[in-house]
Structures are given as structure tokens and as C-alpha cells.
Design a protein around this motif. Structure first.
Motif, PDB file in Angstrom:
ATOM      1  N   TYR A  53       0.823  -1.206   0.000  1.00  0.00           N
ATOM      2  CA  TYR A  53       0.000   0.000   0.000  1.00  0.00           C
ATOM      3  C   TYR A  53       0.858   1.258   0.000  1.00  0.00           C
ATOM      4  O   TYR A  53       0.525   2.251  -0.648  1.00  0.00           O
ATOM      5  CB  TYR A  53      -0.952  -0.001   1.195  1.00  0.00           C
ATOM      6  CG  TYR A  53      -2.041  -1.037   1.085  1.00  0.00           C
ATOM      7  CD1 TYR A  53      -2.838  -1.118  -0.050  1.00  0.00           C
ATOM      8  CD2 TYR A  53      -2.265  -1.946   2.114  1.00  0.00           C
ATOM      9  CE1 TYR A  53      -3.835  -2.078  -0.162  1.00  0.00           C
ATOM     10  CE2 TYR A  53      -3.257  -2.908   2.013  1.00  0.00           C
ATOM     11  CZ  TYR A  53      -4.039  -2.972   0.871  1.00  0.00           C
ATOM     12  OH  TYR A  53      -5.020  -3.928   0.765  1.00  0.00           O
ATOM     13  N   GLY A  54       1.968   1.222   0.720  1.00  0.00           N
ATOM     14  CA  GLY A  54       2.867   2.363   0.714  1.00  0.00           C
ATOM     15  C   GLY A  54       3.414   2.634  -0.675  1.00  0.00           C
ATOM     16  O   GLY A  54       3.462   3.788  -1.136  1.00  0.00           O
ATOM     17  N   ASN A  55       3.824   1.570  -1.360  1.00  0.00           N
ATOM     18  CA  ASN A  55       4.330   1.722  -2.731  1.00  0.00           C
ATOM     19  C   ASN A  55       3.251   2.269  -3.656  1.00  0.00           C
ATOM     20  O   ASN A  55       3.497   3.168  -4.471  1.00  0.00           O
ATOM     21  CB  ASN A  55       4.824   0.374  -3.259  1.00  0.00           C
ATOM     22  CG  ASN A  55       6.077  -0.109  -2.552  1.00  0.00           C
ATOM     23  OD1 ASN A  55       6.841   0.693  -2.008  1.00  0.00           O
ATOM     24  ND2 ASN A  55       6.294  -1.416  -2.552  1.00  0.00           N
ATOM     25  N   LYS A  56       2.042   1.725  -3.515  1.00  0.00           N
ATOM     26  CA  LYS A  56       0.945   2.174  -4.377  1.00  0.00           C
ATOM     27  C   LYS A  56       0.578   3.629  -4.105  1.00  0.00           C
ATOM     28  O   LYS A  56       0.255   4.383  -5.035  1.00  0.00           O
ATOM     29  CB  LYS A  56      -0.281   1.278  -4.159  1.00  0.00           C
ATOM     30  CG  LYS A  56      -0.158  -0.108  -4.762  1.00  0.00           C
ATOM     31  CD  LYS A  56      -1.442  -0.896  -4.546  1.00  0.00           C
ATOM     32  CE  LYS A  56      -1.392  -2.248  -5.230  1.00  0.00           C
ATOM     33  NZ  LYS A  56      -2.648  -3.021  -5.011  1.00  0.00           N
ATOM     34  N   MET A  57       0.620   4.030  -2.837  1.00  0.00           N
ATOM     35  CA  MET A  57       0.281   5.414  -2.513  1.00  0.00           C
ATOM     36  C   MET A  57       1.291   6.374  -3.112  1.00  0.00           C
ATOM     37  O   MET A  57       0.926   7.403  -3.686  1.00  0.00           O
ATOM     38  CB  MET A  57       0.188   5.593  -0.994  1.00  0.00           C
ATOM     39  CG  MET A  57      -1.054   4.967  -0.393  1.00  0.00           C
ATOM     40  SD  MET A  57      -1.231   5.298   1.370  1.00  0.00           S
ATOM     41  CE  MET A  57      -1.587   7.052   1.358  1.00  0.00           C
ATOM     42  N   ARG A  58       2.561   6.057  -2.998  1.00  0.00           N
ATOM     43  CA  ARG A  58       3.587   6.926  -3.565  1.00  0.00           C
ATOM     44  C   ARG A  58       3.449   7.007  -5.086  1.00  0.00           C
ATOM     45  O   ARG A  58       3.556   8.089  -5.671  1.00  0.00           O
ATOM     46  CB  ARG A  58       4.980   6.423  -3.165  1.00  0.00           C
ATOM     47  CG  ARG A  58       5.310   6.672  -1.690  1.00  0.00           C
ATOM     48  CD  ARG A  58       6.672   6.088  -1.314  1.00  0.00           C
ATOM     49  NE  ARG A  58       7.747   6.650  -2.121  1.00  0.00           N
ATOM     50  CZ  ARG A  58       8.362   7.798  -1.866  1.00  0.00           C
ATOM     51  NH1 ARG A  58       8.001   8.527  -0.825  1.00  0.00           N
ATOM     52  NH2 ARG A  58       9.336   8.230  -2.646  1.00  0.00           N
ATOM     53  N   GLU A  59       3.188   5.879  -5.712  1.00  0.00           N
ATOM     54  CA  GLU A  59       3.015   5.871  -7.165  1.00  0.00           C
ATOM     55  C   GLU A  59       1.795   6.690  -7.582  1.00  0.00           C
ATOM     56  O   GLU A  59       1.850   7.473  -8.540  1.00  0.00           O
ATOM     57  CB  GLU A  59       2.865   4.430  -7.658  1.00  0.00           C
ATOM     58  CG  GLU A  59       4.132   3.595  -7.550  1.00  0.00           C
ATOM     59  CD  GLU A  59       3.887   2.135  -7.881  1.00  0.00           C
ATOM     60  OE1 GLU A  59       2.727   1.789  -8.218  1.00  0.00           O
ATOM     61  OE2 GLU A  59       4.841   1.337  -7.810  1.00  0.00           O
ATOM     62  N   ALA A  60       0.696   6.510  -6.849  1.00  0.00           N
ATOM     63  CA  ALA A  60      -0.539   7.210  -7.208  1.00  0.00           C
ATOM     64  C   ALA A  60      -0.396   8.718  -7.026  1.00  0.00           C
ATOM     65  O   ALA A  60      -0.841   9.506  -7.876  1.00  0.00           O
ATOM     66  CB  ALA A  60      -1.699   6.685  -6.360  1.00  0.00           C
TER      67      ALA A  60
END
Length: 266
Positions: A53-60
Motif C-alpha cells: 500500500y505504501g508503494n501504491k500510494m507513492r506511485e498514485a
């Protein structure tokens, strides 16, 4: 150079496990996404975990145009709000997981970075409250979402109002008692105190008079979760553009109307 806005404080992932949908969110994050989509330079100062989720949040957020250089990554879980969609419409909060947000504190580098911005948004849950005097003394425009907690003794909001320029609060009814409270809040320091009233619109007070604004009807109400954050974003964009208070309120109502007509929170 244009206005620079900073969302400092709480962020989390809204996760709808039963339909496989995820959104990066948080009061300031939603606010910042709206502003970024309206052409404002926005940064996020917060924390995510070393997980999916952390990776996805940064990407988003990077895809939305955010500066994520101070969206810190720490060992542990990203703060998550587990959600469910009931009957295809109703959103149900299942569980809140604090994760790395629980112990987050902006470090010295974060604090210096925040002060490079013109407008700063924060909230009651992002562990930034002790920085309010610092921002105020530096002459920054501070936007703060007190949500439904402005009168709750647990949050001691009267200690924070003096350092805020635009104070947003949520209520259900426009009453004489509410107007007394809004007047009191503005008297403690904010340029403008605003109370949003759901389907009953909003009121604002600037020390001289009250302003009222009705809602902009949506063709279909799909999601009210992001209504408050979008109102604050629209109002803030009005401030950036030099609009008067009624026009800022209208801008907030218009953006909120668009948001509640879609599933996404922004």
C-alpha cells in the motif's frame, strides 16, 4: 513562480477488499489531489510503510503530480482504513490500522521543507499540531480541517484556532448556538471560520458578517465520503485566485457536488 501548497499530516489507504479497490486518502491528501488537478503545485509531507500500500500510494500521488520527496517510507505497515461496499452503495468502515502513522513526527528536514510552501493544510490526526505556531509565525496561510471535533474537549481545538487562517468545521444544522460558536472560533484568530452543513450548505464568518451558501445539487449522490475535503479544496483554490468569501464558498460547493456524484473520493 506560482503558489505552492503542502498537505502535512495524516494519510492512509482506503481499501475496499471485497471489490479490490484502493485509494490513497486522508484529509490533506484528498485536498491536495483536487488542487493538483486544478494546476496548483502540491507536496505531501507524511509517512507510509514499506509495504504494497505504501508503494501504491507513492506511485498514485506521484502520478497526480505531487512532490513526494517528503512522503517518508518507514518500516511497518501503511495506515489503512479497511472499507466495504454494502448493497453496492453504502460504505462501511470495518477496521482502522494506524501503522506507521501512529508514531510519525515530521523531522527537521520535513519542517524546513514545509516552510517552503505558501499554503499548508493539516488536520487533528497527523501529529503536526505542535508545528502550527511555527507556521503561523512564518506567515504561512494555514488551512485546517477540524471535522466534527471542533467542540470536543478531547482535541482542545481552542488551543489551535489562533494559529489557523481558514478553520473548517462540520455540523448538521445552522442554529443560533452554532453561529455563536463560529463567531467565537473566528475571534480566536482565523481570518475566516467555516461550518459545512452537509445537504444544508455552509456558513462562514470573517469577523464582520456571516455568509451563507447552499449546495449545488448533484444529479446523483454516489459517495459523500469526500464531500468535505473537496469543499475545502474548492474554497482554497478560490483563496489562491483572490476570490471573495461568497465566491470561495460557491467554488467549494461546486467541487463537492461533482465529487459526490462519483465513486472516487476526488
Amino acid at each position: 513562480m506560482g503558489i505552492k501548497a503542502c498537505a502535512a499530516g495524516f494519510c492512509c489507504a482506503d481499501v475496499y477488499q471485497n471489490i479490490g479497490v484502493f485509494y490513497p486518502t486522508g484529509n490533506g491528501i484528498d485536498w491536495g489531489i483536487h488542487l493538483a488537478r486544478m494546476g496548483v503545485s502540491v507536496s505531501a509531507v507524511s509517512v507510509v510503510g514499506k509495504d504494497e500500500y505504501g508503494n501504491k500510494m507513492r506511485e498514485a500521488l506521484a502520478a497526480e503530480g505531487f512532490d513526494i520527496s517528503h512522503l517518508r517510507v518507514e518500516d511497518g505497515d501503511t495506515s489503512v482504513m479497511l472499507m466495504a461496499l454494502k448493497d453496492g452503495v453504502d460504505r462501511v468502515h470495518l477496521e482502522a490500522i494506524d501503522g506507521v502513522m501512529e508514531t510519525y513526527r515530521p523531522n527537521e528536514d520535513d519542517r524546513t521543507f514545509i516552510l517552503e510552501h505558501d499554503i499548508i493544510h493539516t488536520d487533528l490526526f497527523g501529529n503536526c499540531l505542535d508545528l502550527l505556531p511555527e507556521w503561523h509565525d512564518a506567515g504561512k496561510t494555514v488551512v485546517m480541517d477540524f471535522s466534527v471535533f471542533s467542540q470536543d474537549p478531547e482535541y482542545a481545538c481552542e488551543n489551535h484556532f489562533p494559529y489557523v487562517d481558514y478553520a473548517f468545521m462540520s455540523f448538521e444544522e445552522d442554529t443560533p448556538e452554532l453561529r455563536d460558536w463560529v463567531r467565537h472560533v473566528q475571534g480566536l484568530g482565523p481570518r475566516v471560520a467555516v461550518a459545512t452543513l452537509g445537504e444544508k450548505g455552509s456558513i462562514a464568518y470573517d469577523g464582520e458578517r456571516f455568509y451563507e451558501c447552499g449546495i449545488v445539487p448533484a444529479e446523483k449522490v454516489v459517495n459523500t465520503v469526500g464531500a468535505g475535503d473537496s469543499y475545502i479544496a474548492g474554497f482554497t483554490k478560490g483563496v489562491i485566485d483572490g476570490l471573495d468569501i461568497p465566491a470561495c464558498m460557491k467554488a467549494g460547493a461546486e467541487l463537492s457536488s461533482r465529487v459526490i456524484g462519483s465513486f472516487e473520493p476526488y
